[in-house]
Scaffold this motif. Structure first.
Motif, mmCIF file in Angstrom:
data_model
loop_
_atom_site.group_PDB
_atom_site.id
_atom_site.type_symbol
_atom_site.label_atom_id
_atom_site.label_comp_id
_atom_site.label_asym_id
_atom_site.label_seq_id
_atom_site.Cartn_x
_atom_site.Cartn_y
_atom_site.Cartn_z
ATOM 1 N N SER A 1 6.131 -4.109 0.084
ATOM 2 C CA SER A 1 4.774 -3.605 0.097
ATOM 3 C C SER A 1 4.219 -3.758 1.504
ATOM 4 O O SER A 1 4.098 -4.864 2.022
ATOM 5 C CB SER A 1 3.892 -4.374 -0.890
ATOM 6 O OG SER A 1 2.530 -4.051 -0.644
ATOM 7 N N ALA A 2 3.918 -2.618 2.093
ATOM 8 C CA ALA A 2 3.346 -2.650 3.436
ATOM 9 C C ALA A 2 1.958 -3.275 3.383
ATOM 10 O O ALA A 2 1.509 -3.909 4.321
ATOM 11 C CB ALA A 2 3.287 -1.233 4.013
ATOM 12 N N ARG A 3 1.316 -3.101 2.243
ATOM 13 C CA ARG A 3 -0.036 -3.619 2.119
ATOM 14 C C ARG A 3 -0.053 -5.144 2.053
ATOM 15 O O ARG A 3 -0.821 -5.788 2.758
ATOM 16 C CB ARG A 3 -0.708 -3.022 0.867
ATOM 17 C CG ARG A 3 -2.129 -3.502 0.665
ATOM 18 C CD ARG A 3 -2.899 -2.604 -0.269
ATOM 19 N NE ARG A 3 -3.202 -1.316 0.343
ATOM 20 C CZ ARG A 3 -3.697 -0.271 -0.325
ATOM 21 N NH1 ARG A 3 -3.896 -0.376 -1.637
ATOM 22 N NH2 ARG A 3 -3.978 0.844 0.291
ATOM 23 N N ALA B 1 5.753 8.726 13.046
ATOM 24 C CA ALA B 1 4.722 9.146 12.096
ATOM 25 C C ALA B 1 3.319 8.943 12.630
ATOM 26 O O ALA B 1 2.456 9.805 12.492
ATOM 27 C CB ALA B 1 4.893 8.372 10.803
ATOM 28 N N LYS C 1 4.614 4.727 6.191
ATOM 29 C CA LYS C 1 5.308 4.335 7.424
ATOM 30 C C LYS C 1 4.360 3.688 8.430
ATOM 31 O O LYS C 1 4.665 2.626 8.983
ATOM 32 C CB LYS C 1 6.000 5.562 8.048
ATOM 33 C CG LYS C 1 7.046 6.189 7.150
ATOM 34 C CD LYS C 1 7.737 7.370 7.791
ATOM 35 C CE LYS C 1 6.822 8.584 7.986
ATOM 36 N NZ LYS C 1 6.293 9.150 6.711
ATOM 37 N N ASN D 1 3.046 9.997 3.832
ATOM 38 C CA ASN D 1 2.338 9.147 2.872
ATOM 39 C C ASN D 1 3.198 8.086 2.196
ATOM 40 O O ASN D 1 2.739 7.408 1.289
ATOM 41 C CB ASN D 1 1.652 9.974 1.772
ATOM 42 C CG ASN D 1 0.312 10.479 2.263
ATOM 43 O OD1 ASN D 1 -0.386 9.759 2.980
ATOM 44 N ND2 ASN D 1 -0.021 11.702 1.922
ATOM 45 N N ALA D 2 4.443 7.970 2.624
ATOM 46 C CA ALA D 2 5.283 6.911 2.071
ATOM 47 C C ALA D 2 4.732 5.557 2.511
ATOM 48 O O ALA D 2 4.956 4.544 1.855
ATOM 49 C CB ALA D 2 6.724 7.080 2.533
ATOM 50 N N THR E 1 1.443 2.374 7.887
ATOM 51 C CA THR E 1 0.939 1.123 7.329
ATOM 52 C C THR E 1 1.981 0.016 7.504
ATOM 53 O O THR E 1 1.655 -1.114 7.881
ATOM 54 C CB THR E 1 0.616 1.304 5.827
ATOM 55 O OG1 THR E 1 -0.183 2.481 5.682
ATOM 56 C CG2 THR E 1 -0.118 0.110 5.283
ATOM 57 N N ASN F 1 8.456 1.342 -1.091
ATOM 58 C CA ASN F 1 7.163 0.797 -0.654
ATOM 59 C C ASN F 1 6.119 0.902 -1.782
ATOM 60 O O ASN F 1 6.354 1.533 -2.806
ATOM 61 C CB ASN F 1 6.684 1.550 0.592
ATOM 62 C CG ASN F 1 5.474 0.899 1.226
ATOM 63 O OD1 ASN F 1 5.314 -0.327 1.152
ATOM 64 N ND2 ASN F 1 4.612 1.704 1.844
ATOM 65 N N LYS F 2 5.001 0.276 -1.552
ATOM 66 C CA LYS F 2 3.870 0.245 -2.499
ATOM 67 C C LYS F 2 4.278 -0.462 -3.798
ATOM 68 O O LYS F 2 3.840 -0.078 -4.889
ATOM 69 C CB LYS F 2 3.343 1.670 -2.775
ATOM 70 C CG LYS F 2 3.077 2.466 -1.504
ATOM 71 C CD LYS F 2 2.303 3.737 -1.736
ATOM 72 C CE LYS F 2 2.273 4.580 -0.456
ATOM 73 N NZ LYS F 2 1.585 5.861 -0.630
HETATM 74 P P1 GDP Z 1 2.787 7.626 6.391
HETATM 75 O O1 GDP Z 1 2.369 9.041 6.278
HETATM 76 O O2 GDP Z 1 4.190 7.447 5.859
HETATM 77 O O3 GDP Z 1 2.632 7.028 7.727
HETATM 78 O O4 GDP Z 1 1.871 6.811 5.340
HETATM 79 P P2 GDP Z 1 0.606 5.898 5.630
HETATM 80 O O5 GDP Z 1 1.002 4.632 6.255
HETATM 81 O O6 GDP Z 1 -0.453 6.705 6.291
HETATM 82 O O7 GDP Z 1 0.199 5.559 4.134
HETATM 83 C C1 GDP Z 1 -0.190 6.548 3.185
HETATM 84 C C2 GDP Z 1 -1.103 5.917 2.153
HETATM 85 O O8 GDP Z 1 -0.404 4.936 1.366
HETATM 86 C C3 GDP Z 1 -2.292 5.197 2.765
HETATM 87 O O9 GDP Z 1 -3.437 5.456 1.980
HETATM 88 C C4 GDP Z 1 -1.894 3.742 2.681
HETATM 89 O O10 GDP Z 1 -3.031 2.888 2.585
HETATM 90 C C5 GDP Z 1 -1.093 3.701 1.420
HETATM 91 N N1 GDP Z 1 -0.117 2.606 1.438
HETATM 92 C C6 GDP Z 1 0.824 2.376 2.386
HETATM 93 N N2 GDP Z 1 1.572 1.301 2.064
HETATM 94 C C7 GDP Z 1 1.104 0.842 0.871
HETATM 95 C C8 GDP Z 1 1.464 -0.261 0.013
HETATM 96 O O11 GDP Z 1 2.400 -1.043 0.265
HETATM 97 N N3 GDP Z 1 0.784 -0.389 -1.143
HETATM 98 C C9 GDP Z 1 -0.238 0.452 -1.466
HETATM 99 N N4 GDP Z 1 -0.859 0.221 -2.627
HETATM 100 N N5 GDP Z 1 -0.595 1.480 -0.693
HETATM 101 C C10 GDP Z 1 0.065 1.687 0.468
#
Ligand code: GDP
Ligand code: GDP
Length: 478
Positions: free
Chosen positions: A367-369, A269, A220, A217-218, A222, A332-333
């Motif tokens: 920010s991946a978003r 991931a 990755k 959920n970090a 995204t 991130n985020k």
């Molecule tokens: P992984 O388990 O590391 O691959 O994480 P995910 O990519 O599945 O992301 C986990 C959650 O964090 C998801 O709900 C994403 O939408 C959210 N998320 C990922 N990157 C960002 C970001 O830069 N900003 C925000 N606000 N949310 C993010």
């Protein structure tokens, strides 16, 4: 050309025994009977990495001191020509004889440096003889027992400063460096084979092999999707489901240089997610990271701004550094981070505290978003790969080394100074160095850290994990 060490002494003091000891083979004849005629014998010797050729001379077989001068002149050219140092051997049990004095007198008139070796020094019975040695005018004798192998490390201590001057030491050190580099290359080759990859030597060009690791959920997946600008990981082909990871080649447009650069991303991931393994995810973050590390040149540890830095993150970071990979950390985020500057500084501080190996790991807010900070991070990843792959020319390295030692000389535990003589870079990716010297086992870790930090800061390795090995003469015969 190896430096040449010549053994000189009257009969029966143990020259052949010492020769055998240093060469490590029974090459020379050892005989209790004085005057057994031998040929001049030469062999390659090595003490703790210091290589030299050793020559055992016959020539003083005649016990009659009166006939000696003529014989010595005869021997001069043959024995001493080309010798870098003479080991004059005496018998500590027998004490100093007239013949020893004659030989010493003659040797003092020669150009060659002399190291006086008091052989048969095992046990207390040898002490008076060792003290007598001072009268020969060669300073402290080196007490050894050729028969038992004692005192060879001390002999090395005496030889090193002489043979160690300039070119000779350089050659010896570089021979070792070559050997080490060969071993390191072999390891790299084996690792490549294990991964089913082609082994390519020290490429800095080629795609940047980048891994993104971090806790579940970090962000990755995204992040990777964002970089690739497509929903490839979640919707892509089934490839990889049965394996632990996939590699994705793509081109990143570097806005600074305005050019396309090749990146090979490793992803673990996304696959995890697809295979619906939801339990043990935390544990898997570590094993996934381990896998990615094998593959990557640069590893980005992704943190979640809403979670901060946790123990497991440090664990992953340490592992990356222990494996010698270039590490970067990205928070991130960032788009939803609260108290952004407090968070950033807090993580900066916690990383410096928590990672003993490296201070100042590159830290980014992304920010991946939204895509914020990603270009900066990627461009830094290329830079850190450069440092990770860099080789410092030996001369520059030793200039730095000399300055570092002068600025802060090594300590002298129990009054005996630790001698640091030479440094050489034996490898890259990660950068590896060997420092040669004596009594290094007494060197405090704080001093070692001083040197490692200096290498990092002053030679441009910055946050790259740098390895330093110390080569010190243990008794090589144990
Ligand atoms: P992984 O388990 O590391 O691959 O994480 P995910 O990519 O599945 O992301 C986990 C959650 O964090 C998801 O709900 C994403 O939408 C959210 N998320 C990922 N990157 C960002 C970001 O830069 N900003 C925000 N606000 N949310 C993010
Ligand atoms: P060289 O004539 O100077 O070459 O002397 P050798 O090497 O032939 O040795 C002469 C004798 O001294 C032999 O009996 C050796 O075993 C003995 N010897 C050599 N080194 C030692 C030592 O360190 N301790 C003792 N006790 N005897 C030794």
């Amino acid at each position: 050309m190896l430096p040449q060490v010549i053994i000189i002494g009257r009969p029966n003091v143990g020259k052949s025994t010492l020769f055998n000891r240093l060469v490590g083979k029974k090459l020379a004849l050892v005989d209790d009977q004085p005057g057994v005629t031998r040929d001049r014998r030469a062999g390659d010797a090595e003490i703790a990495g210091l290589k030299f050729q050793i020559v055992d001379t016959a020539g003083w077989e005649d016990d009659d001191a009166a006939s000696l001068p003529g014989r010595m002149r005869q021997q001069t050219e043959m024995s001493l020509a080309g010798a870098d140092v003479a080991l004059m051997v005496v018998d500590s049990r027998a004490g100093i004889t007239t013949l020893d004095q004659e030989i010493a007198l003659w040797l003092r008139q020669q150009e060659v440096p002399v190291v006086l070796v008091a052989n048969k020094a095992e046990g207390r019975g040898a002490l008076p003889g060792i003290y007598e040695c001072f009268q020969l005018g060669f300073g402290d004798p080196v007490p050894v027992s050729a028969e038992h192998g004692d005192g060879i490390a001390d002999l090395f201590d005496s030889l090193w400063p002489i043979l160690g001057e300039g070119e000779k030491l350089r050659e010896a050190a570089e021979a070792i460096a070559k050997q080490e580099a060969k071993i390191a290359r072999q390891h790299a080759r084996d690792a490549a084979e294990d991964l089913g990859e082609e082994y390519v030597e020290e490429i800095v060009a080629g795609p940047l092999k980048l891994a993104i690791v971090g806790r579940p959920n970090a962000g990755k997946s995204t992040l990777i999707n964002r970089l690739l600008d497509e929903e490839r990981l979640l919707t892509g082909p089934e490839a990889g489901i049965t394996r632990d990871s996939i590699a994705i080649d793509w081109q990143w447009h570097d806005p600074k240089a305005d050019e396309a650069r090749e990146i090979r991303l490793i992803d673990t991931a996304g696959i995890r997610k697809k295979s619906r393994i939801t339990d043990k995810l935390e544990k898997m973050a570590v094993s996934d990271a381990r896998h990615a590390i094998d593959f990557a040149e640069v590893v980005v540890l992704l943190l979640d701004a809403t979670q901060g830095l946790e123990h497991q993150d440090l664990k992953i970071a340490s592992m990356v550094l222990e494996e010698g990979r270039a590490l970067m950390v990205a928070i991130n985020k960032w788009d939803i981070a609260e108290d952004a500057s407090g968070l950033f500084n807090g993580i900066r501080h916690a990383l410096d505290e928590g990672l003993a190996q490296v201070k100042g790991v590159p830290l980014f807010a992304v920010s991946a978003r939204t895509g914020k900070g990603l270009d900066t991070m990627l461009s830094a990843a290329f830079e850190i790969r450069e440092s990770w792959s860099r080789r410092v020319p030996t001369a520059a390295l030793n200039r730095w080394f000399d300055d570092a030692l002068e600025a802060n000389p090594p300590p002298a535990p129990k009054g005996r100074r630790i001698k640091l003589r030479y440094i050489t870079q034996v490898g890259t990716r990660p950068p590896r160095f060997v420092i040669f010297g004596t009594r290094l086992d007494a060197l405090p870790t704080s001093y070692e850290r001083y040197l490692v930090n200096g290498i990092r800061r002053e030679l441009g390795f910055e946050a790259v994990p740098v390895r330093v090995n110390l080569k010190s003469p243990k008794n090589p015969f144990v």
